[in-house]
Design a protein around this motif. Structure first.
Motif, short mmCIF file in Angstrom:
data_model
loop_
_atom_site.label_atom_id
_atom_site.label_comp_id
_atom_site.label_asym_id
_atom_site.label_seq_id
_atom_site.Cartn_x
_atom_site.Cartn_y
_atom_site.Cartn_z
N ARG A 147 -8.40 9.57 -1.36
CA ARG A 147 -9.52 8.89 -2.03
C ARG A 147 -10.10 7.80 -1.13
N ILE A 201 0.85 -1.20 0.00
CA ILE A 201 0.00 0.00 0.00
C ILE A 201 0.88 1.24 0.00
N GLU A 202 0.58 2.11 -0.94
CA GLU A 202 1.35 3.34 -1.08
C GLU A 202 1.01 4.31 0.05
N GLY A 203 2.02 4.99 0.56
CA GLY A 203 1.75 6.03 1.55
C GLY A 203 2.72 5.99 2.71
N SER A 215 -9.89 4.13 -5.38
CA SER A 215 -8.85 4.28 -4.38
C SER A 215 -7.72 3.32 -4.67
N ASN A 216 -6.70 3.50 -3.88
CA ASN A 216 -5.51 2.67 -3.91
C ASN A 216 -5.90 1.20 -3.79
N PHE A 219 -6.27 -1.17 -0.41
CA PHE A 219 -6.43 -0.44 0.85
C PHE A 219 -7.91 -0.22 1.11
N ASP A 261 -7.23 7.10 1.32
CA ASP A 261 -5.88 6.62 1.04
C ASP A 261 -4.91 7.82 1.02
N SER A 262 -3.68 7.54 0.65
CA SER A 262 -2.66 8.59 0.75
C SER A 262 -2.94 9.76 -0.20
N GLN A 263 -3.78 9.52 -1.19
CA GLN A 263 -4.14 10.61 -2.11
C GLN A 263 -5.52 11.19 -1.81
#
Lengths: 193, 237
Positions: free
Chosen positions: A76, A42-44, A86-87, A90, A72-74
């Protein structure tokens, strides 16, 4: 107009652990969500969010259940109402009880959310359940190192100035800490969501 | 951004107050300050989404999912119903988690020290996801009543705990389903903490039509969650 009336809430009671948080408490049942929310892919930015829940006598509550719902990190949300998608992987949802940590902390290992829309500060949406709460309560956790965003956030700005600090977690390293006070001088702000 | 018309507000004529002194634990745990109004945003209008892939095969059959070497003791029941919103729209893909005491009134939870037997073949936890018509079904054992320390000679009525996710985070609901005709309802401060006009929504209906001949007594429990507000088009229909 409405044809049907809402089903009333009732307390989660003292015995939710094996049904709702089985894996955390060591019961032989699966769990749909846990405090560990972000897998390796998962990005972030990895963060830990922790705190305790205090009753009106100032005692930590050992049988509360905390749920968080986050972007999420963006920024979303993993839900059809957020058309951005979303990512992948996640879910944005975490759940943990305060009964397994020796200090009765809730602990979430997650990623720091982005701001969902312009003008909003990043935050976690929180629900608190426990024996003695007939109806669950909603609150939010904001991040102490987002001062400029917090100052502009419409929800935080709607909270009386002297109570805003009850919603803002202090950062030490990668850990944000915020206690939830059910009552008292520092009673947490709960929202009529 | 989809439907941002908003979710209906919490109906405080339906839900219990945050402090209800007859239920003693509320006195030091319920917030005392007024809830702060919030303008709904994506944070409230979205929410966790679970589908049928969240389920294991025996998740909705509590008569089997805890069995070790036989069937659990007690009265086998089937509990079914629909999850709807206030406009009567079925809520498909709503995750329902349940937990309950065994037939003797004992939870598997290690904090439950009531002097009643554990059933080695009953766990007491399960889950289901509603189908396209909002319908769910559980097979289980009728839970027993049990004493609790709220006041002298206090007993909880027979009940099943339910936790639901609806269309949005604001739809979240944790509740309890009771059984018709239970004399303990009139004495239970948790049930009585509910506004009088809303209490009967927590009591399931016995149904001979749902009852499975030679197998299980049937109870129907419909659940109404907060959902999207009606659109102007729906209001004009």
């Amino acid at each position: 107009m409405s044809d049907l009336k809402q089903t009333p809430s009732q307390t989660v009671g003292p015995y939710f652990a094996y049904g709702l948080t089985a894996r955390q408490y060591g019961y032989r049942h699966t769990s749909i969500a846990e405090g560990a929310m972000a897998g390796e892919d998962i990005e972030g930015e990895r963060i830990r969010v922790e705190g305790r829940v205090f009753d009106g006598d100032g005692n930590p509550v050992p049988d509360a259940m905390i749920e968080i719902w986050q972007a999420d990190s963006q920024g979303r949300y993993a839900h059809p109402a957020d058309g951005r998608g979303s990512n992948a992987g996640f879910t944005g949802f975490g759940r943990t009880g305060t009964g397994t940590d020796p200090k009765h902390r809730f602990i979430f290992d997650t990623i720091k959310p982005g701001a969902a829309t312009e003008g909003e500060a990043p935050h976690l949406n929180v629900v608190v359940f426990m024996r003695g709460l007939l109806t669950h309560v909603f609150t939010r956790i904001y991040f102490g190192d987002e001062e400029a965003a917090n100052a502009a956030d419409p929800v935080l700005s709607s909270v009386p100035t002297d109570r805003r600090s009850t919603l803002i977690a202090a950062r030490t390293g990668n850990t944000y800490r915020l206690d939830i006070h059910m009552q008292g001088d520092n009673e947490t702000v709960f929202f009529d969501v | 951004m989809g439907d941002t018309n908003g979710v209906t507000p919490r109906d405080w004529t339906a839900h219990p107050p945050l402090i209800h002194p007859d239920y003693k634990s509320t006195v030091k745990r319920g917030p005392t300050k007024p809830l702060v109004p919030i303008r709904q945003s994506l944070s409230e209008l979205t929410g966790p989404a679970y589908g049928h892939d969240a389920l294991a095969p025996l998740d909705n059959d509590l008569t089997k999912n805890g069995a070790k070497n036989g069937d659990p003791l007690g009265e086998r029941i089937v509990v079914t119903g629909r999850v709807l919103d206030e406009l009567g729209r079925p809520q498909p893909n709503a995750l329902i988690e349940i937990w309950q005491a065994n037939a003797a009134g004992r939870y598997i939870h290690e904090a439950d020290q009531h002097n009643a037997p554990i059933d080695p073949n009953f766990f007491g936890g399960g889950r289901a996801v509603t189908d396209g018509e909002g319908r769910y079904t559980f097979y289980t054992i009728k839970p027993g009543a049990y004493p609790w320390p709220n006041h002298a000679n206090a007993w909880r009525p027979n009940h099943i705990h339910l936790s639901l996710f609806g269309p949005a985070f604001a739809s979240r609901l944790v509740t309890q389903m009771y059984f018709p005709g239970d004399p303990l309802l009139a004495l239970d401060p948790i049930f009585l903490g509910t506004p009088e006009g809303a209490r009967n929504r927590l009591v399931s209906d016995f149904s001979i039509d749902v009852t499975e001949e030679g197998f299980a007594l049937g109870y129907v429990f419909d659940i109404v969650l907060r959902g999207p507000k009606e659109t102007p088009m729906e209001a004009g229909r």
